[in-house]
Design an enzyme around this catalytic site. Structure first.
Site, short mmCIF file in Angstrom:
data_model
loop_
_atom_site.label_atom_id
_atom_site.label_comp_id
_atom_site.label_asym_id
_atom_site.label_seq_id
_atom_site.Cartn_x
_atom_site.Cartn_y
_atom_site.Cartn_z
N CYS A 75 102.84 -16.88 13.54
CA CYS A 75 101.52 -17.17 14.13
C CYS A 75 101.42 -16.41 15.44
CB CYS A 75 101.37 -18.69 14.37
SG CYS A 75 99.80 -19.15 15.12
N HIS A 169 98.55 -11.14 4.56
CA HIS A 169 97.14 -10.87 4.90
C HIS A 169 96.51 -9.96 3.85
CE1 HIS A 169 97.19 -12.65 8.97
NE2 HIS A 169 98.48 -12.36 8.91
N GLU A 218 91.74 -18.29 7.31
CA GLU A 218 93.20 -18.41 7.32
C GLU A 218 93.74 -19.26 6.17
OE1 GLU A 218 95.49 -19.26 10.71
OE2 GLU A 218 94.13 -18.29 12.13
N CYS A 227 92.67 -14.98 14.81
CA CYS A 227 93.95 -15.00 14.10
C CYS A 227 94.77 -13.83 14.63
CB CYS A 227 93.73 -14.88 12.60
SG CYS A 227 95.25 -14.85 11.63
N GLY A 230 96.39 -11.81 11.97
CA GLY A 230 95.28 -11.19 11.25
C GLY A 230 94.75 -9.98 11.98
N1 LIG Z 1 97.31 -19.35 8.75
C1 LIG Z 1 98.46 -18.45 8.95
C2 LIG Z 1 99.37 -19.00 10.07
C3 LIG Z 1 98.70 -18.94 11.44
C4 LIG Z 1 98.31 -17.53 11.80
C5 LIG Z 1 97.29 -17.39 12.91
N2 LIG Z 1 96.81 -18.59 13.52
C6 LIG Z 1 97.76 -16.38 13.95
O1 LIG Z 1 97.37 -16.46 15.12
O2 LIG Z 1 98.52 -15.44 13.55
C7 LIG Z 1 99.27 -18.37 7.66
O3 LIG Z 1 99.20 -19.30 6.85
O4 LIG Z 1 99.98 -17.36 7.49
#
Ligand SMILES: N[C@H](CCC[C@H](N)C(=O)O)C(=O)O
Length: 289
Positions: A75, A169, A218, A227, A230
């Site tokens: 994250c 992603h 997400e 994100c 992301g």
């Molecule tokens: N939902 C993402 C995890 C959090 C990523 C996001 N909040 C960031 O800042 O990178 C996943 O399941 O891979």
């Protein structure tokens, strides 16, 4: 069980931070979901658990759970808030903090202007490693990139670029991020069978070779205001396609993230952005079902 927590946010991606450096709470997926619940709990996109260093040379470990209770590998916005938390709460006096996550060790650094810069490691572009199941599909080459066709519920085809930043992603280009059908396409892409571990869906609008606008639906959380991983994946996709330069400003609904990548697969992606305390609190959570 009564627990103390800290609410933080990074470019509007919000977190419940738990200090487990003096003992693990041993929460269940249902308890993580409760903490993330915006009506019955505290409310957050992810829960971050700060834990003691697992080995020499590492300062901390941090675990990440999505709002749906599932543990994930990485994250980006959370890494910045983690670093701000452990430094400002006196758990370390370092400004470059080595932290172990499920996807490996990253090194957030508190920089002079109050933001946090993170070496997010190398991107992974081999489909099978993202993971993305490309069996029987023919990619379309765009620059040095390969885009892959996803067949959606309405029998339309959406071309995406699979990229892993430790977490999976799917990046797709849109003409206007603000009007992109994120609520319709996001859930279909997140759970598409070609992504066996599900996927974060990034909707990317190019403003120039050094500025983009991005919205992300997400995995395990739905659309967030930003994100971090992301943003890294989107810039990697754009650079690989020859459409972006090596330093890019990423406009998200929650704020601005700076992403830098040389374009060389062996090089790390660097992300710089904010990390902000919101409030401290405590809450009674249901015993683990
Ligand atoms: N939902 C993402 C995890 C959090 C990523 C996001 N909040 C960031 O800042 O990178 C996943 O399941 O891979």
């Amino acid at each position: 069980m009564q627990i103390r927590f800290t609410k933080m946010q990074g470019a509007g991606n919000d977190f419940v931070v738990l200090d487990e450096t003096r003992g693990l709470l041993g929460l269940s997926p249902a308890q993580y979901r409760f903490l993330a619940d915006r009506h019955f709990g505290v409310g957050a996109d992810q829960i971050l658990s700060v834990r003691p260093a697992p080995e020499a040379g590492i300062d901390f470990e941090y675990a990440i759970h999505n709002a749906d209770g599932g543990e994930v590998e990485q994250c980006g916005n959370g890494a910045r808030c983690f670093a701000r938390y452990v430094h400002d709460r006196g758990l370390t006096d370092k400004s470059v903090i080595r932290v172990k996550t499920l996807s490996g060790v990253i090194a957030p650094e508190l920089v002079a202007d109050g933001r946090v810069r993170v070496d997010m490691g190398r991107p992974e572009l081999r489909p099978a490693q993202v993971p993305f199941d490309a069996a029987g599909l023919a990619p379309r080459s765009e620059g040095a990139a390969q885009l892959w066709p996803l067949l959606l519920d309405d029998a339309s085809t959406q071309w995406v670029m699979p990229v892993s930043m430790g977490n999976p992603h799917a990046v797709l280009w849109v003409d206007d991020a603000d009007t992109a059908p994120v609520a319709v396409l996001g859930p279909q892409i997140e759970r598409h069978p070609r992504f066996p571990q599900r996927v974060n869906a990034g909707f990317l609008q190019r403003l120039s070779r050094s500025e983009v606008r991005l919205r992300v639906f997400e995995r395990g959380a739905g659309e967030t205001l930003a994100c971090g991983t992301g943003a890294c994946a989107a810039v990697v996709a754009g650079i690989r396609q020859g459409l972006l330069d090596t330093q890019v400003q990423v406009h998200t609904r929650g704020g601005l993230l700076g992403i830098a990548w040389s374009g060389n697969d062996a090089d790390s992606v660097f992300m710089t952005g904010p990390a902000t305390f919101v409030f401290d609190g405590q809450i009674e959570i249901p015993e683990a079902p």
